[in-house]
Motif scaffolding. Structure first.
Motif, mmCIF file in Angstrom:
data_model
loop_
_atom_site.group_PDB
_atom_site.id
_atom_site.type_symbol
_atom_site.label_atom_id
_atom_site.label_comp_id
_atom_site.label_asym_id
_atom_site.label_seq_id
_atom_site.Cartn_x
_atom_site.Cartn_y
_atom_site.Cartn_z
ATOM 1 N N GLN A 94 0.827 -1.204 0.000
ATOM 2 C CA GLN A 94 0.000 0.000 0.000
ATOM 3 C C GLN A 94 0.864 1.258 0.000
ATOM 4 O O GLN A 94 0.496 2.276 -0.597
ATOM 5 C CB GLN A 94 -0.923 -0.015 1.224
ATOM 6 C CG GLN A 94 -2.002 -1.086 1.186
ATOM 7 C CD GLN A 94 -3.010 -0.841 0.077
ATOM 8 O OE1 GLN A 94 -3.221 0.275 -0.378
ATOM 9 N NE2 GLN A 94 -3.652 -1.918 -0.382
ATOM 10 N N TRP A 95 1.990 1.207 0.673
ATOM 11 C CA TRP A 95 2.940 2.329 0.661
ATOM 12 C C TRP A 95 3.400 2.612 -0.768
ATOM 13 O O TRP A 95 3.440 3.758 -1.224
ATOM 14 C CB TRP A 95 4.114 1.992 1.563
ATOM 15 C CG TRP A 95 5.072 3.129 1.805
ATOM 16 C CD1 TRP A 95 5.356 4.175 0.977
ATOM 17 C CD2 TRP A 95 5.870 3.336 2.974
ATOM 18 N NE1 TRP A 95 6.271 5.002 1.534
ATOM 19 C CE2 TRP A 95 6.617 4.519 2.754
ATOM 20 C CE3 TRP A 95 6.046 2.625 4.155
ATOM 21 C CZ2 TRP A 95 7.522 5.004 3.704
ATOM 22 C CZ3 TRP A 95 6.940 3.118 5.097
ATOM 23 C CH2 TRP A 95 7.660 4.278 4.880
ATOM 24 N N TRP A 96 3.746 1.522 -1.471
ATOM 25 C CA TRP A 96 4.207 1.680 -2.846
ATOM 26 C C TRP A 96 3.083 2.162 -3.760
ATOM 27 O O TRP A 96 3.313 2.992 -4.667
ATOM 28 C CB TRP A 96 4.747 0.343 -3.344
ATOM 29 C CG TRP A 96 5.084 0.331 -4.807
ATOM 30 C CD1 TRP A 96 6.175 0.865 -5.421
ATOM 31 C CD2 TRP A 96 4.286 -0.246 -5.858
ATOM 32 N NE1 TRP A 96 6.121 0.663 -6.776
ATOM 33 C CE2 TRP A 96 4.986 -0.004 -7.075
ATOM 34 C CE3 TRP A 96 3.072 -0.933 -5.892
ATOM 35 C CZ2 TRP A 96 4.483 -0.451 -8.303
ATOM 36 C CZ3 TRP A 96 2.575 -1.368 -7.106
ATOM 37 C CH2 TRP A 96 3.283 -1.125 -8.288
ATOM 38 N N ALA A 97 1.865 1.678 -3.552
ATOM 39 C CA ALA A 97 0.760 1.981 -4.467
ATOM 40 C C ALA A 97 0.046 3.281 -4.135
ATOM 41 O O ALA A 97 -0.385 4.015 -5.043
ATOM 42 C CB ALA A 97 -0.251 0.823 -4.457
ATOM 43 N N ARG A 98 -0.070 3.622 -2.823
ATOM 44 C CA ARG A 98 -0.926 4.747 -2.450
ATOM 45 C C ARG A 98 -0.271 5.716 -1.479
ATOM 46 O O ARG A 98 -0.928 6.649 -1.029
ATOM 47 C CB ARG A 98 -2.221 4.199 -1.839
ATOM 48 C CG ARG A 98 -2.977 3.257 -2.768
ATOM 49 C CD ARG A 98 -4.147 2.601 -2.080
ATOM 50 N NE ARG A 98 -5.128 3.564 -1.636
ATOM 51 C CZ ARG A 98 -6.208 3.241 -0.901
ATOM 52 N NH1 ARG A 98 -6.398 1.973 -0.539
ATOM 53 N NH2 ARG A 98 -7.060 4.156 -0.527
ATOM 54 N N GLY A 99 0.967 5.484 -1.112
ATOM 55 C CA GLY A 99 1.636 6.423 -0.232
ATOM 56 C C GLY A 99 1.854 5.841 1.159
ATOM 57 O O GLY A 99 1.181 4.896 1.577
#
Length: 213
Positions: A94-99
């Motif tokens: 989720q960090w990679w995809a949405r921050g």
């Protein structure tokens, strides 16, 4: 002269996973309905509140509940280790995809919910939990669903978890004895067959007692 023996006191069912730990803390004395209601409320807050700050606040609340219930630190951490690893991987994605904010929130929320559920199961015997679920499901009687069946379904699900783990462990040992422990087919096919056979046996037992409908 014979010694007089006293019958052993019947202890409440701890549950198939052995999660319940007897104690005298306020959480142990609280009713299962109140704890399940609190867990449901926490789930709602996890969905409604947004941002890493609120996620960390809810995690602190869950840690406080664990401390109040006197859950042993190392055994609790060991039980939740797979969830911690899953939360780390999910949060990284989720960090990679949405921050990083979304990644941190998702990971912390998952750990919070699992820790809170662990607190409930560790401080509540499974038979009392099932009784509470049966009571909560009474309104379903008006739509033709007996609440006893709801509690029975949950109980069967809980009892099936260790049975499935035992089946896979036995299948793995049998494959290892034949030198086939690295073969997915030697592991998955017998385990699937035994699992289906166990499910059919359970269904036949329920049908024999008139509980299959």
């Amino acid at each position: 002269m014979t010694r007089r023996t006293h019958p052993a006191r019947r202890s409440p069912w701890a549950g198939p996973l052995g999660l319940y730990r007897p104690g005298t803390t306020p959480l142990h004395r609280a009713g299962p309905g109140a704890k399940l209601g609190g867990l449901a409320a926490l789930g709602v807050l996890v969905v409604v509140l947004r941002g890493p700050a609120s996620a960390i606040a809810l995690l602190i609340a869950a840690l406080g509940a664990a401390a109040l219930g006197r859950l042993p630190l190392w055994s609790t951490a060991r039980r939740t280790l797979p969830v911690l690893l899953t939360a780390t991987l999910l949060g990284a994605y989720q960090w990679w995809a949405r921050g990083w904010q979304v990644g941190a929130e998702v990971a912390v929320d998952l750990v919070t919910l699992v820790l809170a559920a662990t607190v409930v199961t560790s401080t509540t015997p499974a038979d009392r939990t099932l009784d509470a679920l049966g009571t909560a499901a009474r309104p379903l009687r008006h739509v033709g669903l007996p609440p006893e069946n709801v509690a029975l379904a949950v109980g069967i699900m809980l009892r099936a978890i260790p049975a499935l783990l035992e089946t896979f462990a036995e299948t793995r040992d049998a494959a290892r004895a034949r030198g086939l422990d690295r073969s997915p087919r030697a592991l998955l096919v017998p385990a699937a067959v035994r699992t289906v056979s166990r499910a059919r046996a359970t269904g036949d037992a329920l049908a024999a007692r008139g509980l299959a409908d």
